[in-house]
Design a protein around this motif. Structure first.
Motif, short mmCIF file in Angstrom:
data_model
loop_
_atom_site.label_atom_id
_atom_site.label_comp_id
_atom_site.label_asym_id
_atom_site.label_seq_id
_atom_site.Cartn_x
_atom_site.Cartn_y
_atom_site.Cartn_z
N ILE A 252 0.84 -1.17 -0.13
CA ILE A 252 -0.06 0.01 -0.18
C ILE A 252 1.13 1.35 0.02
O ILE A 252 0.24 2.48 -0.12
CB ILE A 252 -0.96 0.14 1.07
CG1 ILE A 252 -0.23 0.18 2.48
CG2 ILE A 252 -1.77 -1.17 1.26
CD1 ILE A 252 -0.97 0.50 3.70
N GLY B 184 3.00 2.26 -2.00
CA GLY B 184 3.44 2.60 -3.54
C GLY B 184 4.88 1.96 -3.99
O GLY B 184 5.53 1.10 -3.30
N GLU C 140 3.34 1.88 -11.17
CA GLU C 140 2.78 2.57 -9.88
C GLU C 140 1.29 2.33 -10.05
O GLU C 140 0.58 3.04 -11.01
CB GLU C 140 3.30 4.10 -9.78
CG GLU C 140 2.45 4.85 -8.68
CD GLU C 140 2.59 4.27 -7.50
OE1 GLU C 140 1.29 3.54 -6.81
OE2 GLU C 140 3.73 4.07 -6.69
N PHE D 24 -1.35 3.16 -8.18
CA PHE D 24 -2.09 4.12 -7.70
C PHE D 24 -1.86 5.67 -8.28
O PHE D 24 -2.44 6.57 -7.86
CB PHE D 24 -2.00 4.38 -6.10
CG PHE D 24 -2.06 3.01 -5.19
CD1 PHE D 24 -2.61 2.10 -5.60
CD2 PHE D 24 -1.32 3.10 -3.91
CE1 PHE D 24 -2.62 0.86 -4.75
CE2 PHE D 24 -1.10 1.81 -3.21
CZ PHE D 24 -1.99 0.96 -3.49
N GLN E 63 -4.97 7.79 -8.23
CA GLN E 63 -5.77 8.16 -7.17
C GLN E 63 -4.79 9.12 -6.15
O GLN E 63 -5.59 9.62 -5.26
CB GLN E 63 -6.08 6.80 -6.47
CG GLN E 63 -7.24 6.11 -6.93
CD GLN E 63 -7.13 5.73 -8.22
OE1 GLN E 63 -6.09 5.16 -8.59
NE2 GLN E 63 -8.11 5.61 -9.07
N VAL F 294 0.69 8.07 -2.24
CA VAL F 294 0.78 7.65 -1.05
C VAL F 294 2.16 7.80 -0.35
O VAL F 294 2.24 7.66 0.83
CB VAL F 294 0.44 6.19 -0.81
CG1 VAL F 294 -1.02 6.01 -1.37
CG2 VAL F 294 1.37 5.46 -2.00
N VAL G 183 -6.65 6.72 -0.75
CA VAL G 183 -6.31 6.28 -2.17
C VAL G 183 -6.53 4.66 -2.26
O VAL G 183 -7.27 4.62 -3.30
CB VAL G 183 -4.53 6.43 -2.03
CG1 VAL G 183 -3.87 5.76 -3.17
CG2 VAL G 183 -4.16 7.76 -2.11
N VAL G 184 -5.95 3.88 -1.69
CA VAL G 184 -6.01 2.42 -1.63
C VAL G 184 -7.58 2.02 -2.06
O VAL G 184 -7.73 1.29 -2.93
CB VAL G 184 -5.46 1.69 -0.72
CG1 VAL G 184 -5.75 0.04 -1.10
CG2 VAL G 184 -3.93 1.98 -0.51
N VAL H 83 -9.20 2.50 -5.71
CA VAL H 83 -8.40 1.93 -6.81
C VAL H 83 -9.23 0.59 -7.24
O VAL H 83 -9.34 -0.36 -6.54
CB VAL H 83 -7.08 1.40 -6.41
CG1 VAL H 83 -6.42 0.90 -7.67
CG2 VAL H 83 -6.16 2.66 -5.97
N TRP I 66 -1.13 -5.82 -0.28
CA TRP I 66 -1.70 -5.31 -1.50
C TRP I 66 -1.59 -5.94 -2.56
O TRP I 66 -2.62 -6.51 -3.29
CB TRP I 66 -1.95 -3.89 -1.42
CG TRP I 66 -3.07 -3.26 -2.41
CD1 TRP I 66 -4.29 -2.95 -2.07
CD2 TRP I 66 -2.71 -3.07 -3.83
NE1 TRP I 66 -4.90 -2.66 -3.35
CE2 TRP I 66 -4.11 -2.68 -4.23
CE3 TRP I 66 -1.57 -3.26 -4.63
CZ2 TRP I 66 -4.18 -2.27 -5.86
CZ3 TRP I 66 -1.57 -2.90 -5.93
CH2 TRP I 66 -2.84 -2.31 -6.50
#
Length: 278
Positions: free
Chosen positions: A74, A76, A99, A101, A104, A107, A120-121, A124, A158
């Protein structure tokens, strides 16, 4: 005007330098892999609505490298993920970590884990991730000397969940290795399926590496996944390390367990070799 419209969707235009704020201070046992003999650094992956940054590492000489997608935690594509790419490159692989994310948010500049998840997470979509990984595979073959007929994927936390899902999404993947990725969860519009849902129909062999003392992934969900995998024919396996916490490969954090991490790393390499990613 069209280019401006496309670019507004890309919030993160470059990768983090160093470690994400949320994981500092960094452990003294952190592993650092140099880039001697490598071509390593940031690249841009063309996608439907612009481009996303990625970290790419590969040997400085040669071509037709077996390709490994490296999927972030999470935090990045920060220094730990970049270092893992260099570790693969030292072994003769093209390793690339896009990347995930980028649209969004960044991070790496957030110091609170709950803020990372909520802002953010949690926003996604899996469909976006699958599409971006497809674009990364295409780029690796066309622009980075990658042999995507020898394609592997590995991911952490993640990214561990994403490893299972992408192996189901893209049957051209030769093999996957998922590190402590969540296996069971509630279906939502953005995350409609979890590994448990795709296990019986999975065709790509995936090795799961999990900790028996993981407070985020209960052992009973690991057993559920094992049972679901047995109903299929992917030859996937899960190794559960006793008395081992979540994030045991993360050498920059207190959760690092050297013995288990080294054993699991070697098992990952053997798994890739066994299934043609070498």
């Amino acid at each position: 005007m069209k280019d401006l419209t496309r670019r507004k969707f890309i919030i993160v235009s470059s990768l983090a330098a160093g470690f994400a704020l949320a994981v500092r201070p960094i452990s003294a046992q952190v592993i650092t892999t140099d880039s001697k003999g490598l071509m390593a650094g940031e690249v841009k992956i063309p996608i439907a609505d612009g481009e996303i940054p990625a970290y790419r590492a590969m040997p400085a000489t040669g071509e037709n490298f077996p390709t490994v997608l490296v999927i972030q935690e999470i935090f990045g594509v920060h220094e730990h993920i970049q270092d893992i790419c260099r570790r693969f490159a030292k072994l003769g692989y093209l390793a690339i970590a896009p990347e995930m994310f980028a649209r969004q948010g960044d991070v790496s500049q957030m110091s609170d884990i709950q803020e990372i998840v909520s802002k953010v997470v949690s926003k996604v979509p899996d469909s976006q991730v699958m599409s971006d990984l497809d674009a990364t595979v295409k780029w690796a073959a066309q622009s980075s000397k990658g042999n995507t007929k020898e394609l592997g994927i590995t991911g952490f936390c993640w990214g561990g969940r994403i490893t299972w899902l992408y192996a189901a999404h893209n049957p051209s993947v030769n093999a996957g290795v998922a590190w402590y990725g969540r296996l069971v969860g509630e279906s939502t519009a953005l995350t409609p399926k979890y590994p448990i849902d795709i296990a019986p129909n999975l065709t790509v062999p995936v090795l799961g590496l999990y900790g028996g003392s993981d407070d985020l992934i209960p052992n009973d969900t690991v057993e559920q996944m094992r049972k679901a995998l047995k109903a299929g024919s992917s030859n996937s396996e899960i190794i559960l390390y006793p008395d081992t916490p979540h994030g045991f490969l993360a050498d920059y954090r207190p959760t690092y367990r050297q013995e288990q991490a080294e054993d699991a790393w070697n098992k990952m390499l053997a798994w890739f070799q066994k299934y043609g990613v070498a």
